[in-house]
Design a protein around this motif. Structure first.
Motif: not given
Length: 153
Positions: A6, A73, A76, A85-87, A95-99, A117
């Motif tokens: 992260s 992406t 979400t 948030v995009d995943e 894994l990709w989680h972007h706030q 990620y």
């Protein structure tokens, strides 16, 4: 299984929350804030002009040696003027989680990116992260910081 990594980046933009939100919630601006050497382009036909929960956005990106990857992406979560948030649904990461957070401050808007990620291929992904992925992501977000300073000066 490889580690989850992260990072966080905070930036102050001298604009109103509405201006920042309008810019960053438009998928067409993604290519504008991505380094040209990534060959990034939005390829989805029906993604809309502004983000909404459930929105899918498709891209082509060439992060390594000009090799092109397909990336999809999903937006979400959205709370207008505050965060989205995009995943990753399909692409180079396991894994990709972007706030993306926006907060009004006296100087304008504090924009915070928080990314989690994971790279596929177990320990080989961990080695790849150490050798180049982490630096590449730092380069991308540093470019975004500099280009948005130019856009919003």
């Amino acid at each position: 299984m490889s580690r989850t990594y992260s990072f966080k980046q905070v930036q102050i933009l001298p604009v109103t929350p509405a201006v920042a939100w309008q810019f960053f919630s438009d998928p067409a601006n993604l290519a504008r804030i991505t380094p040209p050497d990534l060959g990034f382009r939005v390829i989805s036909l029906y993604h809309g002009n502004h983000i909404y929960p459930g929105q899918l956005i498709e891209y082509k990106v060439s992060p390594v040696a000009g090799i092109s990857f397909y990336w999809m992406t999903e937006i979400t979560h959205v709370k207008e003027l505050e965060y989205f948030v995009d995943e990753q649904r399909y692409g180079p990461y396991s894994l990709w989680h972007h706030q993306h957070h926006f907060r009004e401050v006296p100087q304008g808007v504090e924009m915070t990116d928080i990314v989690h990620y994971r790279i596929p291929f177990s320990f080989l992904g961990d080695i790849a992260n150490s050798l180049f992925v982490k630096r590449r992501l730092q380069h991308i977000f540093e470019y975004r910081r500099k280009i948005t300073e130019t856009i919003f000066q």
